[in-house]
Design a protein around this motif. Structure first.
Motif, PDB file in Angstrom:
ATOM      1  N   HIS A 161       0.825  -1.207   0.000  1.00  0.00           N
ATOM      2  CA  HIS A 161       0.000   0.000   0.000  1.00  0.00           C
ATOM      3  C   HIS A 161       0.863   1.262   0.000  1.00  0.00           C
ATOM      4  N   VAL A 162       1.996   1.219   0.708  1.00  0.00           N
ATOM      5  CA  VAL A 162       2.890   2.378   0.717  1.00  0.00           C
ATOM      6  C   VAL A 162       3.389   2.679  -0.687  1.00  0.00           C
ATOM      7  N   VAL A 163       3.782   1.646  -1.411  1.00  0.00           N
ATOM      8  CA  VAL A 163       4.222   1.847  -2.801  1.00  0.00           C
ATOM      9  C   VAL A 163       3.095   2.471  -3.620  1.00  0.00           C
ATOM     10  N   ASP A 164       1.889   1.937  -3.486  1.00  0.00           N
ATOM     11  CA  ASP A 164       0.738   2.464  -4.233  1.00  0.00           C
ATOM     12  C   ASP A 164       0.477   3.928  -3.904  1.00  0.00           C
ATOM     13  N   ARG A 165       0.489   4.268  -2.603  1.00  0.00           N
ATOM     14  CA  ARG A 165       0.188   5.642  -2.191  1.00  0.00           C
ATOM     15  C   ARG A 165       1.284   6.603  -2.628  1.00  0.00           C
ATOM     16  N   CYS A 166       2.524   6.168  -2.572  1.00  0.00           N
ATOM     17  CA  CYS A 166       3.632   7.011  -3.041  1.00  0.00           C
ATOM     18  C   CYS A 166       3.477   7.336  -4.524  1.00  0.00           C
ATOM     19  N   LEU A 167       3.198   6.323  -5.314  1.00  0.00           N
ATOM     20  CA  LEU A 167       3.040   6.537  -6.754  1.00  0.00           C
ATOM     21  C   LEU A 167       1.836   7.423  -7.037  1.00  0.00           C
ATOM     22  N   GLY A 212       7.236   5.266 -12.784  1.00  0.00           N
ATOM     23  CA  GLY A 212       7.789   5.822 -11.552  1.00  0.00           C
ATOM     24  C   GLY A 212       8.279   4.796 -10.566  1.00  0.00           C
ATOM     25  N   LEU A 213       8.138   3.497 -10.892  1.00  0.00           N
ATOM     26  CA  LEU A 213       8.520   2.434  -9.964  1.00  0.00           C
ATOM     27  C   LEU A 213       9.768   1.705 -10.443  1.00  0.00           C
ATOM     28  N   LYS A 247       8.490   9.214  -7.094  1.00  0.00           N
ATOM     29  CA  LYS A 247       9.169   8.105  -7.748  1.00  0.00           C
ATOM     30  C   LYS A 247       9.632   7.151  -6.659  1.00  0.00           C
ATOM     31  N   VAL A 248       9.415   5.858  -6.879  1.00  0.00           N
ATOM     32  CA  VAL A 248       9.612   4.874  -5.819  1.00  0.00           C
ATOM     33  C   VAL A 248      10.659   3.843  -6.211  1.00  0.00           C
ATOM     34  N   THR A 249      11.590   3.583  -5.285  1.00  0.00           N
ATOM     35  CA  THR A 249      12.459   2.419  -5.372  1.00  0.00           C
ATOM     36  C   THR A 249      11.986   1.426  -4.330  1.00  0.00           C
ATOM     37  N   ASP A 302      -1.406   5.428   3.878  1.00  0.00           N
ATOM     38  CA  ASP A 302      -1.737   6.806   3.536  1.00  0.00           C
ATOM     39  C   ASP A 302      -1.058   7.765   4.505  1.00  0.00           C
ATOM     40  N   TYR A 303      -1.148   7.458   5.791  1.00  0.00           N
ATOM     41  CA  TYR A 303      -0.536   8.325   6.795  1.00  0.00           C
ATOM     42  C   TYR A 303       0.986   8.339   6.671  1.00  0.00           C
ATOM     43  N   LEU A 304       1.592   7.179   6.500  1.00  0.00           N
ATOM     44  CA  LEU A 304       3.045   7.113   6.372  1.00  0.00           C
ATOM     45  C   LEU A 304       3.540   7.996   5.229  1.00  0.00           C
ATOM     46  N   VAL A 305       2.828   7.949   4.117  1.00  0.00           N
ATOM     47  CA  VAL A 305       3.255   8.720   2.945  1.00  0.00           C
ATOM     48  C   VAL A 305       3.040  10.218   3.160  1.00  0.00           C
TER      49      VAL A 305
END
Length: 210
Positions: free
Chosen positions: A15-21, A43-44, A26-28, A190-193
């Motif tokens: 979920h963190v990856v999804d919310r970041c994108l 972006g992934l 841009k996500v690693t 969601d909160y973490l991001v």
């Protein structure tokens, strides 16, 4: 931002990856098994890595603006250092390559919450704290490592996690929350991001719950 996510294949990590994108970052995504990270997306970037391997941690963080640690362990019965040692390796890599921001997942249960009812306190003390004693011990060690780092860290303590829908509705606080019982992994992510760019949460432990 360019965000490196450790624990990207876990229930919250996905979920963190999804919310970041979704937020335009841009996500690693770092995983011991890169094929476990769902789908190719704009972006992934997916990298093979292990938080105990300092070189792979450093390679994943190089060029990033922020780090999210959502590490987890599958075997609750054995002592672990995955949280404390893993985050220590992240912090060492950050000190070398420049990013100062890290948001790390901890847990509400690492310490007794005086603001929940007596029934919850008993369940936590007699059942949950025993089941997760190794994880909680190492999460507290991780929080101490973060506090000693001098970087822009936030440790997030959620209660029990569920697989519920993303609602965007949850409570946060600088102290243990009253009647804290559960939060969905999607809302936690969601909160973490959102905390990545929130300077008010720098160098703090924060609580989140529905």
């Amino acid at each position: 931002m360019r965000v490196t996510v450790f624990g990207a294949t876990g229930g919250t990590g996905k979920h963190v990856v999804d919310r970041c994108l979704a937020a335009g970052h841009k996500v690693t995504a770092v995983a011991r098994d890169p094929q476990a990270v769902p789908g190719e997306r704009d972006g992934l970037t997916v990298l093979r890595g292990d938080v105990f391997d300092k070189e792979s941690v450093a390679a994943a963080i190089a060029g990033s603006d922020a780090v999210v640690s959502v590490l987890g362990v599958a075997d609750r019965k054995q002592p672990t250092t995955v949280y404390s040692a893993g985050v220590a390796n992240m912090l060492a890599a950050m000190a070398e390559s420049g990013p100062r921001r890290i948001v790390a997942l901890s847990a509400d249960g690492v310490e007794p919450n005086p603001n929940v009812n007596i029934g919850q306190r008993l369940v936590m003390a007699l059942v949950v704290a025993k089941l997760f004693k190794h994880q909680y011990k190492d999460m507290l060690a991780m929080e101490r490592v973060l506090a000693d780092s001098g970087l822009d860290w936030t440790a997030v303590r959620p209660p029990r996690l569920s697989d519920g829908e993303h609602t965007g509705s949850y409570r946060t606080g600088a102290e243990p929350l009253k009647d804290s019982s559960t939060i969905s992994r999607a809302d936690l992510a969601d909160y973490l991001v959102t905390q990545l760019e929130d300077e008010d949460s720098y160098q703090k432990v924060v609580w989140v719950s529905t």
